[in-house]
Design an enzyme around this catalytic site. Structure first.
Site, PDB file in Angstrom:
ATOM      1  CB  ALA A  13     -32.553  14.232   4.970  1.00 23.97           C
ATOM      2  CG  ASP A  14     -30.138  19.980   3.303  1.00 28.82           C
ATOM      3  OD1 ASP A  14     -30.862  20.002   4.325  1.00 28.82           O
ATOM      4  OD2 ASP A  14     -29.095  20.653   3.192  1.00 28.82           O
ATOM      5  CG  LEU A 221     -22.607  42.577   5.138  1.00 25.26           C
ATOM      6  CD1 LEU A 221     -21.604  43.715   5.022  1.00 25.26           C
ATOM      7  CD2 LEU A 221     -23.969  43.117   5.580  1.00 25.26           C
ATOM      8  N   GLY A 222     -23.693  38.538   2.444  1.00 26.36           N
ATOM      9  CA  GLY A 222     -23.889  37.846   1.167  1.00 26.36           C
ATOM     10  C   GLY A 222     -22.806  38.217   0.169  1.00 26.36           C
ATOM     11  N   GLY A 225     -19.909  40.502   1.110  1.00 21.64           N
ATOM     12  CA  GLY A 225     -18.848  40.096   2.032  1.00 21.64           C
ATOM     13  C   GLY A 225     -19.329  40.075   3.462  1.00 21.64           C
ATOM     14  CG  ASP A 247     -26.666  24.760  -3.564  1.00 25.16           C
ATOM     15  OD1 ASP A 247     -27.403  25.622  -3.059  1.00 25.16           O
ATOM     16  OD2 ASP A 247     -26.666  23.551  -3.212  1.00 25.16           O
ATOM     17  CG  ASP A 253     -24.847  26.646   7.699  1.00 19.63           C
ATOM     18  OD1 ASP A 253     -25.255  27.526   8.485  1.00 19.63           O
ATOM     19  OD2 ASP A 253     -25.601  25.879   7.076  1.00 19.63           O
ATOM     20  CB  CYS A 283     -19.109  26.659   0.482  1.00 21.42           C
ATOM     21  SG  CYS A 283     -20.656  25.926   0.984  1.00 21.42           S
ATOM     22  CB  SER A 292     -20.393  22.483  -1.107  1.00 22.21           C
ATOM     23  OG  SER A 292     -21.288  21.903  -2.014  1.00 22.21           O
TER      24      SER A 292
HETATM   25  O1  RIB Z   1     -27.995  26.697   6.154  1.00 22.92           O
HETATM   26  C1  RIB Z   1     -28.331  25.713   5.219  1.00 22.92           C
HETATM   27  C2  RIB Z   1     -29.121  24.634   5.879  1.00 22.92           C
HETATM   28  O2  RIB Z   1     -30.342  25.158   6.288  1.00 22.92           O
HETATM   29  C3  RIB Z   1     -29.478  23.480   4.968  1.00 22.92           C
HETATM   30  O3  RIB Z   1     -28.488  22.494   4.935  1.00 22.92           O
HETATM   31  C4  RIB Z   1     -30.814  23.016   5.511  1.00 22.92           C
HETATM   32  O4  RIB Z   1     -30.743  21.801   6.155  1.00 22.92           O
HETATM   33  C5  RIB Z   1     -31.277  24.117   6.452  1.00 22.92           C
HETATM   34  O5  RIB Z   1     -31.200  23.735   7.741  1.00 22.92           O
END
Ligand code: RIB
Length: 307
Positions: A13-14, A221-222, A225, A247, A253, A283, A292
């Site tokens: 849960a974020d 590399l953010g 790229g 965000d 991920d 995203c 997202s």
């Molecule tokens: O990579 C992003 C994730 O890192 C978030 O969703 C948070 O839960 C952390 O695990």
């Protein structure tokens, strides 16, 4: 039927707090918003690949608390199969995310159920040899990653590890079983003890990982790229797409999930990188990590608009 991607990892849960800047020690700062959103590196990567059209199974641990049902719903809604997600006593993983204006974040992680593993479950052990690929991150115990990677590797299933989620060095036995390791430049520096300030340094650090047995190294590399470093042949860079960032949580991920799916689909190397960068560019334009993750149609439309 295509073999599924198995993603083994965390679900969190974020707990978002939006702030203008990070507070100083002892300072009270007014926040501009707060929300609970689904996340966790494993869940995010599973959702990314599933929303892009992949057949995805998620293996993880979730607690018995009010966070569990909405997290399950978010994963299932993205199209992820949850037969390998086990409920355990105690709290679900939680991430406190301090989101600053401009999209940068700082995260405090409480592992909770994500660390409640006692070896590999039978169902997971039985499923791994039939997978098209195993995708791991570092928010579950390293011993579990090693067990899963060993089982997959022994069955000829490629193993991809996203280096995000823990700072400790990676066990040599794990490195040797990785077809692909994907760190960002900070993680790459920590894993190798080498500088990663320039492109040449990034390449040298990636080669150092390959000397320890890793196959391909895919460096994020953010805003710059990414760089794909195959074991043999020339490195392949891909600049990122310029977009309005809301965000950045979950962008890495999204990139890893999308790239892994594109690899399983047999997309050629350059197309894979563009596909993953496009997914990440979409995203970062939305709030939240898992919510997202873009659809296939959105990524294809984005790529058409950015030839
Ligand atoms: O990579 C992003 C994730 O890192 C978030 O969703 C948070 O839960 C952390 O695990």
């Amino acid at each position: 039927m295509a073999k599924p991607l198995i993603v083994l990892g965390s679900v969190n849960a974020d707990l978002y707090v939006e702030i203008p800047r990070l507070p100083q020690p002892g300072e009270t700062l007014p926040g501009t918003g707060a929300a609970v959103r689904p996340g966790g590196k494993g869940a995010n990567q599973a959702a990314a690949a599933a929303r892009l059209g992949g057949s995805v199974r998620f293996a993880g641990r979730i607690g018995r608390d009010p966070f569990a049902a909405p997290l399950r719903q978010a994963l299932a809604g993205a199209g992820v199969e949850l037969g390998l997600l086990q409920e355990v006593d105690g709290p679900t993983g939680q991430a406190l995310i301090l989101l600053q204006q401009g999209g940068e974040n700082s995260i405090v992680l409480v592992a909770g159920a994500n660390h409640a593993w006692d070896g590999l479950d039978r169902a997971l052990a039985e499923a791994l040899p039939g997978a098209g690929c195993l995708l791991l991150q570092r928010e579950v115990p390293e011993a579990v990653n090693l067990l899963a990677a060993s089982a997959a590797h022994a069955a000829g299933v490629p193993v991809v590890l996203d280096a995000g989620g823990a700072d400790a060095p990676l066990a040599p036995e794990l490195l040797r079983r990785l077809a692909v390791l994907s760190p960002n430049e900070t993680e790459l520096a920590r894993l190798t003890g080498l500088p990663t300030g320039s492109d040449a340094q990034v390449l040298a650090a990636a080669r150092a990982l390959q000397a320890q047995g890793v196959g391909t190294v895919l460096v994020k590399l953010g805003a710059r790229g990414c760089l794909l470093v195959p074991r043999e042949g020339e490195p392949l860079p891909q600049p990122s797409f310029r977009v309005q960032v809301v965000d950045t949580t979950g962008a890495g991920d999204c990139f890893t999930g999308a790239w892994t799916l594109a690899m399983m689909e047999g997309q050629e190397a350059g197309a894979r990188l563009r596909f993953a960068c496009a997914a990440a560019a979409l995203c970062v334009q939305g709030l939240g990590a898992l919510p997202s993750m873009p659809t296939r149609a959105a990524v294809e439309a984005f790529l058409k608009g950015h030839p």
